[in-house]
Design an enzyme around this catalytic site. Structure first.
Site, PDB file in Angstrom:
ATOM      1  N   ASP A   9      47.745  56.697  33.829  1.00  0.00           N
ATOM      2  CA  ASP A   9      46.898  55.752  34.582  1.00  0.00           C
ATOM      3  C   ASP A   9      46.782  56.261  35.763  1.00  0.00           C
ATOM      4  OD1 ASP A   9      46.053  53.118  35.017  1.00  0.00           O
ATOM      5  OD2 ASP A   9      47.588  52.841  36.747  1.00  0.00           O
ATOM      6  N   SER A  10      45.701  55.957  36.574  1.00  0.00           N
ATOM      7  CA  SER A  10      45.490  56.387  37.837  1.00  0.00           C
ATOM      8  C   SER A  10      46.275  56.073  38.969  1.00  0.00           C
ATOM      9  CB  SER A  10      43.871  55.899  38.424  1.00  0.00           C
ATOM     10  OG  SER A  10      44.177  54.506  38.277  1.00  0.00           O
ATOM     11  N   CYS A  72      44.811  52.605  31.523  1.00  0.00           N
ATOM     12  CA  CYS A  72      44.044  52.392  32.671  1.00  0.00           C
ATOM     13  C   CYS A  72      42.488  51.956  32.271  1.00  0.00           C
ATOM     14  CB  CYS A  72      43.833  53.624  33.690  1.00  0.00           C
ATOM     15  SG  CYS A  72      42.719  53.728  34.765  1.00  0.00           S
ATOM     16  N   ASN A  73      42.133  51.021  32.677  1.00  0.00           N
ATOM     17  CA  ASN A  73      40.849  50.274  32.158  1.00  0.00           C
ATOM     18  C   ASN A  73      39.582  51.343  32.713  1.00  0.00           C
ATOM     19  OD1 ASN A  73      40.657  47.712  30.859  1.00  0.00           O
ATOM     20  ND2 ASN A  73      42.616  47.650  32.296  1.00  0.00           N
ATOM     21  N   THR A  74      39.747  51.655  33.785  1.00  0.00           N
ATOM     22  CA  THR A  74      38.634  52.652  34.243  1.00  0.00           C
ATOM     23  C   THR A  74      38.618  54.102  33.656  1.00  0.00           C
ATOM     24  OG1 THR A  74      38.893  51.720  36.414  1.00  0.00           O
ATOM     25  CG2 THR A  74      37.617  53.862  36.500  1.00  0.00           C
ATOM     26  N   GLU A 157      49.412  46.637  45.606  1.00  0.00           N
ATOM     27  CA  GLU A 157      50.060  47.480  45.849  1.00  0.00           C
ATOM     28  C   GLU A 157      50.734  47.260  47.477  1.00  0.00           C
ATOM     29  OE1 GLU A 157      47.935  51.187  45.497  1.00  0.00           O
ATOM     30  OE2 GLU A 157      47.837  50.933  43.267  1.00  0.00           O
ATOM     31  N   CYS A 191      42.204  44.883  34.388  1.00  0.00           N
ATOM     32  CA  CYS A 191      42.908  45.962  35.271  1.00  0.00           C
ATOM     33  C   CYS A 191      44.430  45.702  35.074  1.00  0.00           C
ATOM     34  CB  CYS A 191      42.324  45.921  36.384  1.00  0.00           C
ATOM     35  SG  CYS A 191      43.207  46.888  37.718  1.00  0.00           S
ATOM     36  N   THR A 192      44.923  46.643  34.758  1.00  0.00           N
ATOM     37  CA  THR A 192      46.479  46.838  34.537  1.00  0.00           C
ATOM     38  C   THR A 192      47.241  46.299  35.614  1.00  0.00           C
ATOM     39  OG1 THR A 192      46.514  49.076  34.553  1.00  0.00           O
ATOM     40  CG2 THR A 192      46.268  48.108  32.426  1.00  0.00           C
ATOM     41  N   HIS A 193      46.707  46.145  36.947  1.00  0.00           N
ATOM     42  CA  HIS A 193      47.280  45.920  38.000  1.00  0.00           C
ATOM     43  C   HIS A 193      47.296  44.256  38.119  1.00  0.00           C
ATOM     44  CE1 HIS A 193      47.003  49.676  40.003  1.00  0.00           C
ATOM     45  NE2 HIS A 193      47.776  49.301  41.155  1.00  0.00           N
TER      46      HIS A 193
END
Length: 278
Positions: A9-10, A72-74, A157, A191-193
């Site tokens: 993931d980013s 990560c979706n992006t 975050e 988005c995984t967040h």
């Protein structure tokens, strides 16, 4: 020789996916890599995201991973197809890289009754048009509405997911997409967040709308993939162990893992440089 499953993931969001994968498939070994030093990916261009993602995938290959999941979706939207079709045949034809978008889009059309679904994502994922394109392949009759939610990741975050500020920005984006598309009955957290905000989202979401997050979907899809691909499954090590790496400060990473993973984990730093020979 067997090796772990790589989860990339980013940053931190992929930990929400890893948590669900471990719950579904606890017997396997996993290596998680967060490219926190170069996050966020959401507003970067295709070429940059491809370069960063490919480099991190190669590092996971170097650490012995036969299979890597882009949690990560992006990265899935902007790098996965190129990596699968153009890079792997040359650099690692015996390895596999999977993403999070296709498993989600295969399911979303089965849930909607109105034929209209909403996608809440980063700007990069929205710009890529990956969700409308993939959903159209499986459910051409479904109408897809997208909205970028740029304030959600920094809220999460900064450990503000339960704050009044989170209420404001959750309601703001939900009101916007439902005003633009009032017939939506299925909403994807792309988005995984975003699952960290599930409680707030449900508080502000009208009844009758199905909220879809990706962790359990991706975990179930991975289980199915390994069942169908025994040649890959037999190459995976099974000691129930996990290792965590970040490209940034491990101490900073460890402070936030509890938010996303539900536990604080020991993390090591991995140095990366685009163009490095992995």
């Amino acid at each position: 020789m067997t090796g772990p499953i790589g989860i990339f993931d980013s940053g931190y969001g992929g930990l929400t996916v890893l948590k669900e994968i471990i719950a579904e498939l606890p017997q396997y070994d996993y290596i998680y890599l967060g490219d926190n030093a170069r996050a966020p990916y959401g507003n970067r261009g295709f070429e940059t995201i491809h370069a960063y993602t490919l480099e991190c995938v190669q590092h996971l290959f170097k650490m012995g991973c036969p299979l890597v999941v882009l949690a990560c979706n992006t990265a899935s939207a902007k790098a996965l197809r190129t990596i699968q079709q153009k890079d792997l045949p040359h650099i690692a034809p015996d390895r596999r890289v999977l993403g999070v978008i296709r498993p989600t889009t295969e399911m979303v059309g089965t849930l909607t009754q109105t034929g209209e679904v909403g996608i809440l994502a980063t700007q990069g994922t929205v710009t890529s048009e990956s969700y409308p394109i993939e959903i159209r392949k499986f459910f051409p009759e479904v109408k897809v509405h997208q909205l970028a939610c740029p304030m959600w990741v920094p809220l999460i975050e900064n450990n503000e997911a339960d704050s009044d500020g989170a209420d404001y920005f959750v309601k703001k984006y939900l009101d916007q997409i439902l005003t633009d598309a009032p017939n939506i009955d299925t909403l994807v957290l792309a988005c995984t967040h975003y699952p960290i905000l599930t409680k707030k989202i449900k508080q502000h979401l009208p009844g009758g709308i199905t909220l879809l997050s990706q962790g359990k979907i991706v975990a179930h899809s991975l289980k199915d993939y390994l069942h169908r691909h025994s040649e890959m499954e037999t190459r995976l090590s099974k000691n129930g162990e996990q290792k965590f790496y970040t490209t940034d400060d491990p101490q900073i990473f460890e402070k936030l893992t509890n938010i996303f993973f539900g536990a604080t984990v020991k993390t090591e730093k991995l140095d990366v440089a685009v163009g490095a020979n992995c």
